[in-house]
Design a protein around this motif. Sequence first.
Motif, PDB file in Angstrom:
ATOM      1  N   ARG A  10       0.871  -1.155   0.000  1.00 32.02           N
ATOM      2  CA  ARG A  10      -0.125  -0.105  -0.062  1.00 32.02           C
ATOM      3  C   ARG A  10       0.809   1.369  -0.025  1.00 32.02           C
ATOM      4  O   ARG A  10       2.046   1.106   0.436  1.00 32.02           O
ATOM      5  CB  ARG A  10      -0.938   0.039   1.206  1.00 32.02           C
ATOM      6  CG  ARG A  10      -1.801  -1.211   1.277  1.00 32.02           C
ATOM      7  CD  ARG A  10      -2.558  -1.344   2.503  1.00 32.02           C
ATOM      8  NE  ARG A  10      -1.489  -1.802   3.630  1.00 32.02           N
ATOM      9  CZ  ARG A  10      -1.897  -1.904   4.766  1.00 32.02           C
ATOM     10  NH1 ARG A  10      -3.200  -1.344   5.362  1.00 32.02           N
ATOM     11  NH2 ARG A  10      -0.887  -2.271   5.750  1.00 32.02           N
ATOM     12  N   PHE A  12       0.636   5.271   1.205  1.00 32.03           N
ATOM     13  CA  PHE A  12      -0.354   6.455   2.060  1.00 32.03           C
ATOM     14  C   PHE A  12       0.412   7.656   1.652  1.00 32.03           C
ATOM     15  O   PHE A  12       1.657   7.959   1.712  1.00 32.03           O
ATOM     16  CB  PHE A  12      -0.202   5.839   3.330  1.00 32.03           C
ATOM     17  CG  PHE A  12      -0.865   4.684   3.587  1.00 32.03           C
ATOM     18  CD1 PHE A  12      -2.288   4.549   3.906  1.00 32.03           C
ATOM     19  CD2 PHE A  12      -0.256   3.621   3.717  1.00 32.03           C
ATOM     20  CE1 PHE A  12      -3.132   3.362   3.880  1.00 32.03           C
ATOM     21  CE2 PHE A  12      -0.757   2.323   4.202  1.00 32.03           C
ATOM     22  CZ  PHE A  12      -2.130   2.142   4.300  1.00 32.03           C
ATOM     23  N   GLU A  32      -1.353   1.225  13.632  1.00 33.61           N
ATOM     24  CA  GLU A  32      -2.823   1.031  13.249  1.00 33.61           C
ATOM     25  C   GLU A  32      -3.234   0.550  12.026  1.00 33.61           C
ATOM     26  O   GLU A  32      -3.987  -0.342  11.651  1.00 33.61           O
ATOM     27  CB  GLU A  32      -3.489   2.293  13.141  1.00 33.61           C
ATOM     28  CG  GLU A  32      -3.526   3.207  14.567  1.00 33.61           C
ATOM     29  CD  GLU A  32      -3.877   4.758  14.395  1.00 33.61           C
ATOM     30  OE1 GLU A  32      -3.793   5.334  15.465  1.00 33.61           O
ATOM     31  OE2 GLU A  32      -4.163   5.122  13.223  1.00 33.61           O
ATOM     32  N   LYS A  33      -2.212   0.606  10.971  1.00 35.42           N
ATOM     33  CA  LYS A  33      -2.421   0.128   9.668  1.00 35.42           C
ATOM     34  C   LYS A  33      -1.937  -1.188   9.359  1.00 35.42           C
ATOM     35  O   LYS A  33      -1.948  -1.951   8.339  1.00 35.42           O
ATOM     36  CB  LYS A  33      -1.999   1.153   8.544  1.00 35.42           C
ATOM     37  CG  LYS A  33      -2.818   2.388   8.629  1.00 35.42           C
ATOM     38  CD  LYS A  33      -4.159   2.187   7.950  1.00 35.42           C
ATOM     39  CE  LYS A  33      -4.949   3.613   7.506  1.00 35.42           C
ATOM     40  NZ  LYS A  33      -6.338   3.438   7.250  1.00 35.42           N
ATOM     41  N   GLU A 125       4.746   0.725   1.682  1.00 43.21           N
ATOM     42  CA  GLU A 125       4.830  -0.452   2.554  1.00 43.21           C
ATOM     43  C   GLU A 125       5.448  -1.173   1.527  1.00 43.21           C
ATOM     44  O   GLU A 125       5.557  -1.331   0.353  1.00 43.21           O
ATOM     45  CB  GLU A 125       3.250  -1.071   2.562  1.00 43.21           C
ATOM     46  CG  GLU A 125       3.194  -2.107   3.470  1.00 43.21           C
ATOM     47  CD  GLU A 125       1.906  -2.652   3.728  1.00 43.21           C
ATOM     48  OE1 GLU A 125       1.486  -3.188   4.697  1.00 43.21           O
ATOM     49  OE2 GLU A 125       0.895  -2.644   2.737  1.00 43.21           O
TER      50      GLU A 125
ATOM     51  N   GLU B   5      -5.006   6.540   1.245  1.00 42.74           N
ATOM     52  CA  GLU B   5      -4.271   5.481   0.527  1.00 42.74           C
ATOM     53  C   GLU B   5      -4.482   5.755  -0.975  1.00 42.74           C
ATOM     54  O   GLU B   5      -5.575   5.892  -1.759  1.00 42.74           O
ATOM     55  CB  GLU B   5      -4.917   4.232   1.118  1.00 42.74           C
ATOM     56  CG  GLU B   5      -4.263   3.025   0.623  1.00 42.74           C
ATOM     57  CD  GLU B   5      -4.440   1.701   1.222  1.00 42.74           C
ATOM     58  OE1 GLU B   5      -5.409   1.727   2.058  1.00 42.74           O
ATOM     59  OE2 GLU B   5      -4.227   0.633   0.401  1.00 42.74           O
TER      60      GLU B   5
END
Lengths: 147, 147, 147
Positions: A10, A12, A32-33, A125, B5
């Motif tokens: 991902r 962000f 959190e993610k 990520e 995102e």
Amino acid sequence: MKASEGKIGRVFVLRLEDGDVVPDCIEKFAAEKGIKVGHVILIGGIGGGQVVVGPRQSDEMPPDPMLLSIEGAHEVEGLGIIAPDKDGKPKLHIHASLGRAGKTLTGCLRYGARTWLVGEAIIYEITGTKARRLPDPASGFDLMETG
Amino acid sequence: MKASEGKIGRVFVLRLEDGDVVPDCIEKFAAEKGIKVGHVILIGGIGGGQVVVGPRQSDEMPPDPMLLSIEGAHEVEGLGIIAPDKDGKPKLHIHASLGRAGKTLTGCLRYGARTWLVGEAIIYEITGTKARRLPDPASGFDLMETG
Amino acid sequence: MKASEGKIGRVFVLRLEDGDVVPDCIEKFAAEKGIKVGHVILIGGIGGGQVVVGPRQSDEMPPDPMLLSIEGAHEVEGLGIIAPDKDGKPKLHIHASLGRAGKTLTGCLRYGARTWLVGEAIIYEITGTKARRLPDPASGFDLMETG
């Protein structure tokens, strides 16, 4: 040198707000993610906190980190890598150059740097790698193991 | 902190030529290619123009940006983020460290910095996010909203 | 400005160890893995070697690169681009800011910089572009052609 291969997961786009503390706010977001490993870029303003500016003696173990205070609003350009520590928590190791009035401070934002007005960040990520940072007895630091 | 995102879209490798002005030439390219949001890295030479090196007073709104001239050919390392402004035009917010002879100037290339000999850049397009920069009355700057 | 389009290929997370020389160790890794074009980020410590800190005269061709020695352990933040040279070998052009005790040195690590304690790097392979660096007679440097 050690290496492991992963792929991009991902992405962000982040807006940091006045007073947000780096690396803390980004580590909290990563937790959190569920981001384990990632790459962070940061631009914007930093108006307080401290920077690690190298070891006091370059040939002494464990190193004694020198800390300088950030006095006044600086323009920041930062690069960081997120990896889990021994407890699996995402830790952001971020180095940055902080400029004000023609003087530049470059170092590690480990002890907290406070956003001035705005920060813009991107997190990429990285999945599929077991990279993490484990305690190194000689230095007392958590050093990356690529897995 | 706010976040949205996205994912990586197209990737472009750029060669900037002597005299090309940053951020203008990259913004023009982004507009031509329809890049809305992206991440830019820049290395090479910068030989003129100006850098914003922080607000004159750190606690004054709106801030009064300090500008310094770039005198002589510098080695540059820059990080930027492209996002559309209120009119949908891609705007590049790029912070850079400029080094020459052991002195470093770190700041924002908003008012134009001129390529010396060569620049190498990469643009990563980020799709799927509505990030943009909107006017902030208090500071007078366009600040990122992550969408 | 010239440009070509590619896409992201493999991603590698690297741990550089004390004494590893940049850009050499990353170029060797790229050659072993068959990485032709890529983007590199580097954070960690640099404890020796040299940095190119600009041309002695900004308006002289070919430029005479100024070199400064890296004295003591510095905090590093580096950005680089890998591209093949005329013989097809991957060459890493990496610019970095090196900070120690509040002083920052920004330049090109072309002549070798030695890792202090640890380096953390990420390589993003960029596929589908014919970017490479070819000899430029006027400057004596290898300059990027985007293909």
